[in-house]
Design a protein around this motif. Structure first.
Motif, PDB file in Angstrom:
ATOM      1  N   CYS A  24      -2.761  39.377 -13.430  1.00  0.00           N
ATOM      2  CA  CYS A  24      -2.607  38.613 -13.962  1.00  0.00           C
ATOM      3  C   CYS A  24      -1.058  39.110 -14.984  1.00  0.00           C
ATOM      4  O   CYS A  24       0.028  38.206 -15.333  1.00  0.00           O
ATOM      5  CB  CYS A  24      -3.618  39.597 -15.388  1.00  0.00           C
ATOM      6  SG  CYS A  24      -5.075  38.530 -15.526  1.00  0.00           S
ATOM      7  N   VAL A  25      -0.805  40.455 -13.932  1.00  0.00           N
ATOM      8  CA  VAL A  25       0.409  41.240 -14.949  1.00  0.00           C
ATOM      9  C   VAL A  25       2.431  40.541 -13.279  1.00  0.00           C
ATOM     10  O   VAL A  25       2.286  40.163 -14.192  1.00  0.00           O
ATOM     11  CB  VAL A  25       0.159  42.645 -14.092  1.00  0.00           C
ATOM     12  CG1 VAL A  25       1.493  43.428 -14.275  1.00  0.00           C
ATOM     13  CG2 VAL A  25      -0.973  43.758 -15.607  1.00  0.00           C
ATOM     14  N   ALA A  26       1.141  40.085 -12.092  1.00  0.00           N
ATOM     15  CA  ALA A  26       2.726  39.927 -11.920  1.00  0.00           C
ATOM     16  C   ALA A  26       2.404  38.426 -11.608  1.00  0.00           C
ATOM     17  O   ALA A  26       3.515  37.890 -11.316  1.00  0.00           O
ATOM     18  CB  ALA A  26       2.496  40.689 -10.083  1.00  0.00           C
ATOM     19  N   GLY A  27       1.051  37.447 -11.542  1.00  0.00           N
ATOM     20  CA  GLY A  27       1.228  36.518 -11.375  1.00  0.00           C
ATOM     21  C   GLY A  27       1.735  35.649 -12.730  1.00  0.00           C
ATOM     22  O   GLY A  27       2.787  34.447 -12.532  1.00  0.00           O
ATOM     23  N   LEU A  28       1.984  36.107 -13.959  1.00  0.00           N
ATOM     24  CA  LEU A  28       2.481  35.555 -14.818  1.00  0.00           C
ATOM     25  C   LEU A  28       4.297  36.193 -15.358  1.00  0.00           C
ATOM     26  O   LEU A  28       4.652  35.812 -16.332  1.00  0.00           O
ATOM     27  CB  LEU A  28       2.071  35.327 -16.500  1.00  0.00           C
ATOM     28  CG  LEU A  28       0.234  35.035 -15.661  1.00  0.00           C
ATOM     29  CD1 LEU A  28      -0.617  35.012 -17.148  1.00  0.00           C
ATOM     30  CD2 LEU A  28       0.254  33.570 -15.236  1.00  0.00           C
ATOM     31  N   ASP A  29       4.476  37.295 -14.327  1.00  0.00           N
ATOM     32  CA  ASP A  29       5.892  38.316 -14.887  1.00  0.00           C
ATOM     33  C   ASP A  29       7.028  37.344 -15.134  1.00  0.00           C
ATOM     34  O   ASP A  29       7.805  37.371 -15.830  1.00  0.00           O
ATOM     35  CB  ASP A  29       5.617  39.485 -14.321  1.00  0.00           C
ATOM     36  CG  ASP A  29       6.838  40.650 -15.008  1.00  0.00           C
ATOM     37  OD1 ASP A  29       6.306  40.310 -15.824  1.00  0.00           O
ATOM     38  OD2 ASP A  29       7.875  41.137 -14.462  1.00  0.00           O
ATOM     39  N   ASP A  30       7.195  36.008 -13.818  1.00  0.00           N
ATOM     40  CA  ASP A  30       8.395  35.393 -14.335  1.00  0.00           C
ATOM     41  C   ASP A  30       8.351  34.574 -16.079  1.00  0.00           C
ATOM     42  O   ASP A  30       9.595  34.470 -16.359  1.00  0.00           O
ATOM     43  CB  ASP A  30       8.455  34.421 -13.264  1.00  0.00           C
ATOM     44  CG  ASP A  30       7.572  32.977 -13.606  1.00  0.00           C
ATOM     45  OD1 ASP A  30       6.205  34.184 -13.170  1.00  0.00           O
ATOM     46  OD2 ASP A  30       7.841  32.890 -13.486  1.00  0.00           O
ATOM     47  N   LEU A  31       6.997  34.882 -16.924  1.00  0.00           N
ATOM     48  CA  LEU A  31       7.356  34.081 -18.018  1.00  0.00           C
ATOM     49  C   LEU A  31       7.047  35.103 -19.279  1.00  0.00           C
ATOM     50  O   LEU A  31       7.339  34.740 -19.766  1.00  0.00           O
ATOM     51  CB  LEU A  31       6.149  33.901 -18.287  1.00  0.00           C
ATOM     52  CG  LEU A  31       5.397  32.345 -17.554  1.00  0.00           C
ATOM     53  CD1 LEU A  31       3.734  31.790 -17.833  1.00  0.00           C
ATOM     54  CD2 LEU A  31       6.465  31.305 -17.437  1.00  0.00           C
ATOM     55  N   ARG A  32       7.446  36.696 -18.496  1.00  0.00           N
ATOM     56  CA  ARG A  32       8.049  37.357 -20.561  1.00  0.00           C
ATOM     57  C   ARG A  32       9.459  37.778 -20.093  1.00  0.00           C
ATOM     58  O   ARG A  32       9.896  38.170 -18.904  1.00  0.00           O
ATOM     59  CB  ARG A  32       6.849  38.933 -19.248  1.00  0.00           C
ATOM     60  CG  ARG A  32       7.043  40.127 -20.095  1.00  0.00           C
ATOM     61  CD  ARG A  32       6.724  40.994 -19.404  1.00  0.00           C
ATOM     62  NE  ARG A  32       7.351  41.692 -18.038  1.00  0.00           N
ATOM     63  CZ  ARG A  32       8.550  42.216 -18.105  1.00  0.00           C
ATOM     64  NH1 ARG A  32       9.201  43.348 -18.819  1.00  0.00           N
ATOM     65  NH2 ARG A  32       8.705  42.581 -17.043  1.00  0.00           N
ATOM     66  N   ALA A  33      10.127  38.183 -21.237  1.00  0.00           N
ATOM     67  CA  ALA A  33      11.578  38.023 -21.557  1.00  0.00           C
ATOM     68  C   ALA A  33      11.270  39.642 -21.367  1.00  0.00           C
ATOM     69  O   ALA A  33      10.822  40.639 -21.347  1.00  0.00           O
ATOM     70  CB  ALA A  33      12.022  38.404 -22.804  1.00  0.00           C
TER      71      ALA A  33
END
Length: 231
Positions: free
Chosen positions: A125-134
């Motif tokens: 959840c942390v690494a797999g979605l991190d490109d979506l995080r500003a």
């Protein structure tokens, strides 16, 4: 101000665990509706209202990916689509019996033993979605660093916008804001019978990813979608 999103786990609405946690905090996070809090032995109603004020804003949950703004070029539909694909790739995790623990200065529910597969799921959840995080602002980074992070936590903060991830992750479902040791013990006594019954009768599994949103800074987080884990 753009909304902030968070990936949490929360039990299914109206399930036994959700009913316990949502009423303890005094809020239904689905529709931001106030709920009656229980009669807690040894804790006056006004005291319970006060000690649950901080976690009430977030709703009854465990953090999987801490609140974040979306990065440029991404919108909520992108996040929901990615979250759906992630949920399809993950399997439910049996959490086993939960117990109360004092973490720093607040009381939370934690597993009695480390559940198999939980850290793998949380890392996804942390690494797999991190490109979506500003990226965090310098002010937010400074605020986090002022909490006295160690070197590894500061490194994780810089990498993922939150210091308690990967090997520093600890699953917990917060029940109070800051309390002293005496109040923490009163919370333990007030919830002991309920927790024993829930553990015996309704073993909890992390079976869904829940998207929460804070529409305005400081506003209550709303639970907007549940995605069942289906691998």
């Amino acid at each position: 101000m753009s909304p902030r999103y968070a990936i949490y786990f929360s039990p299914a609405k109206h399930s036994a665990w959700w009913t316990f946690g949502a009423h303890w905090l005094g809020r239904d996070e689905h529709d931001n509706r106030t709920l009656s809090q229980p009669e807690a032995a040894g804790i006056a109603p006004a005291e319970l209202q006060t000690i649950t004020a901080e976690p009430r804003r977030y709703g009854f949950h465990a953090t999987l990916k801490a609140p974040f703004h979306l990065s440029d070029g991404h919108n909520e539909a992108d996040l929901v689509a990615r979250l759906g694909r992630l949920a399809q790739a993950l399997s439910p995790v049996a959490l086993g019996p939960l117990q109360l623990a004092t973490l720093g200065n607040f009381v939370a529910l934690v597993p009695e033993a480390a559940p198999a597969g939980l850290h793998t799921l949380a890392t996804a959840c942390v690494a797999g979605l991190d490109d979506l995080r500003a990226p965090l602002s310098e002010a937010d980074l400074a605020r986090r660093r002022s909490a006295g992070l160690d070197a590894r936590e500061a490194e994780l903060l810089a990498l993922y916008g939150y210091p308690y991830v990967l090997e520093r992750f600890r699953f917990h479902m917060t029940l109070t804001g800051p309390v002293d040791d005496a109040m923490a013990q009163r919370v333990r006594l007030a919830t002991a019978a309920n927790l024993a019954a829930l553990n015996a009768q309704a073993p909890l599994a992390l079976d869904r990813l829940c998207l929460f949103v804070e529409h305005d800074s400081g506003a209550p987080f709303r639970r907007v979608i549940d995605l069942r884990l289906s691998a």
